[in-house]
Design a protein around this motif. Structure first.
Motif, PDB file in Angstrom:
ATOM      1  N   MET A 176     -39.949  18.707  -7.392  1.00  0.00           N
ATOM      2  CA  MET A 176     -40.783  18.486  -8.310  1.00  0.00           C
ATOM      3  C   MET A 176     -41.010  16.901  -8.610  1.00  0.00           C
ATOM      4  N   LEU A 177     -39.867  16.404  -8.583  1.00  0.00           N
ATOM      5  CA  LEU A 177     -39.726  14.955  -9.179  1.00  0.00           C
ATOM      6  C   LEU A 177     -40.571  14.001  -8.589  1.00  0.00           C
ATOM      7  N   GLY A 178     -40.859  13.777  -7.198  1.00  0.00           N
ATOM      8  CA  GLY A 178     -42.024  12.926  -6.841  1.00  0.00           C
ATOM      9  C   GLY A 178     -43.267  13.125  -7.391  1.00  0.00           C
ATOM     10  N   GLN A 179     -43.561  14.575  -7.208  1.00  0.00           N
ATOM     11  CA  GLN A 179     -44.924  14.993  -7.833  1.00  0.00           C
ATOM     12  C   GLN A 179     -45.254  14.438  -9.150  1.00  0.00           C
ATOM     13  N   LEU A 189     -43.317  17.249   1.600  1.00  0.00           N
ATOM     14  CA  LEU A 189     -44.403  17.900   1.578  1.00  0.00           C
ATOM     15  C   LEU A 189     -45.124  17.947   0.173  1.00  0.00           C
ATOM     16  N   ALA A 190     -44.243  17.967  -0.680  1.00  0.00           N
ATOM     17  CA  ALA A 190     -44.570  17.969  -1.942  1.00  0.00           C
ATOM     18  C   ALA A 190     -45.749  16.781  -2.307  1.00  0.00           C
ATOM     19  N   MET A 191     -45.774  15.822  -1.819  1.00  0.00           N
ATOM     20  CA  MET A 191     -46.566  14.645  -2.110  1.00  0.00           C
ATOM     21  C   MET A 191     -47.681  14.410  -1.261  1.00  0.00           C
ATOM     22  N   ASP A 192     -47.988  15.702  -0.633  1.00  0.00           N
ATOM     23  CA  ASP A 192     -49.177  15.611   0.291  1.00  0.00           C
ATOM     24  C   ASP A 192     -49.315  14.481   1.242  1.00  0.00           C
TER      25      ASP A 192
END
Length: 258
Positions: free
Chosen positions: A115-118, A167-170
């Motif tokens: 979650m952090l980077g998002q 991947l969470a950062m698209d």
């Protein structure tokens, strides 16, 4: 080369996601990247192989500016690499990176790591970030581990969490710097399977690896480096069955006949 790019016209320009031109890098007296030219198209999976010390990892790390270059030009999606600050953080979000060591935050749970980077860089809403993180952890096969801490996971699980975090950062492109080399043999396949699936899903990937099976099955193109130069590049079929350079023949004879 110019005729080709003119003939393909503007279509080619938009499809070029990562472009390195005449890139040079020294570490002291060591010339680790020598006039490297490389273009990676959107959706392409490029596997970089070669002997130790050939410049593979350095090449990978220049693409998201973890290593600066001495001369040349690197562009991501048509834009030159930024030097520092917010622009650089944004670039690193666009260019996902998975390292040998997993680089997860030990004091945060698996879910928090993803979650952090998002939340911090992409400024995502916490609830949305959590939903997305859980979906990605499921996708890489570690959904049930969300509330554990990295130290409670196997190396293969930690590396899959690291992939989910990127991947969470698209990202527009994913860089993998020998992602399985720190893993026990029985964990390598679980990570490679996730990478194979990403390749099938159309993710643009640059993968530095010693895993020739992955190169054969997932790569669109194999780039062979030696002594800081790209010696040859070809489709996996061409490269493994009929390498053109003596350096590549020598390298393959050493690794494929063990």
């Amino acid at each position: 080369m110019t005729e080709v790019s003119v003939a393909k016209d503007s279509v080619a320009a938009t499809d070029e996601l990562v472009v390195l031109k005449s890139v040079n890098k020294h570490f002291g007296a060591l010339h680790v990247l020598q006039d490297v030219d490389l273009t990676i198209a959107r959706g392409e999976v490029v596997v970089v192989i070669g002997p130790s010390g050939s410049g593979k990892s350095t090449l990978c790390r220049t693409i998201n500016r973890l290593e600066t270059i001495d001369s040349g030009d690197i562009r991501i999606d048509g834009k030159p690499l930024p030097h520092e600050g917010k622009e650089l953080a944004r670039l690193r979000a666009d260019v996902g990176m998975v390292f040998q060591s997993f680089n997860l935050f030990a004091h945060k749970t698996v879910l928090e790591n993803v979650m952090l980077g998002q939340v911090k860089v992409r400024k995502a809403d916490k609830q949305k970030a959590e939903e997305k993180a859980r979906g990605l952890l499921d996708r890489v096969g570690v959904g049930t581990q969300a509330d554990k801490y990295p130290a409670q996971l196997s190396g293969g699980q930690q590396q899959r969490v690291a992939i989910a975090r990127a991947l969470a950062m698209d990202p527009k492109v994913m860089l993998f710097d020998e992602p399985t080399s720190a893993l026990d043999p029985e964990m390598i396949n679980e990570v490679l399977e996730v990478m194979q699936q990403l390749a099938r899903d159309g993710m643009t990937m640059v993968v530095v690896t010693h895993e020739m099976g992955f190169a054969r099955s997932a790569a669109n193109r194999v780039v062979f480096m030696a002594d800081g130069r790209i010696v040859e590049q070809a489709t996996p079929d061409q490269f493994f069955s009929n390498p053109r350079s003596d350096r590549a023949k020598d390298f393959l004879s050493k690794i494929l006949h063990h």
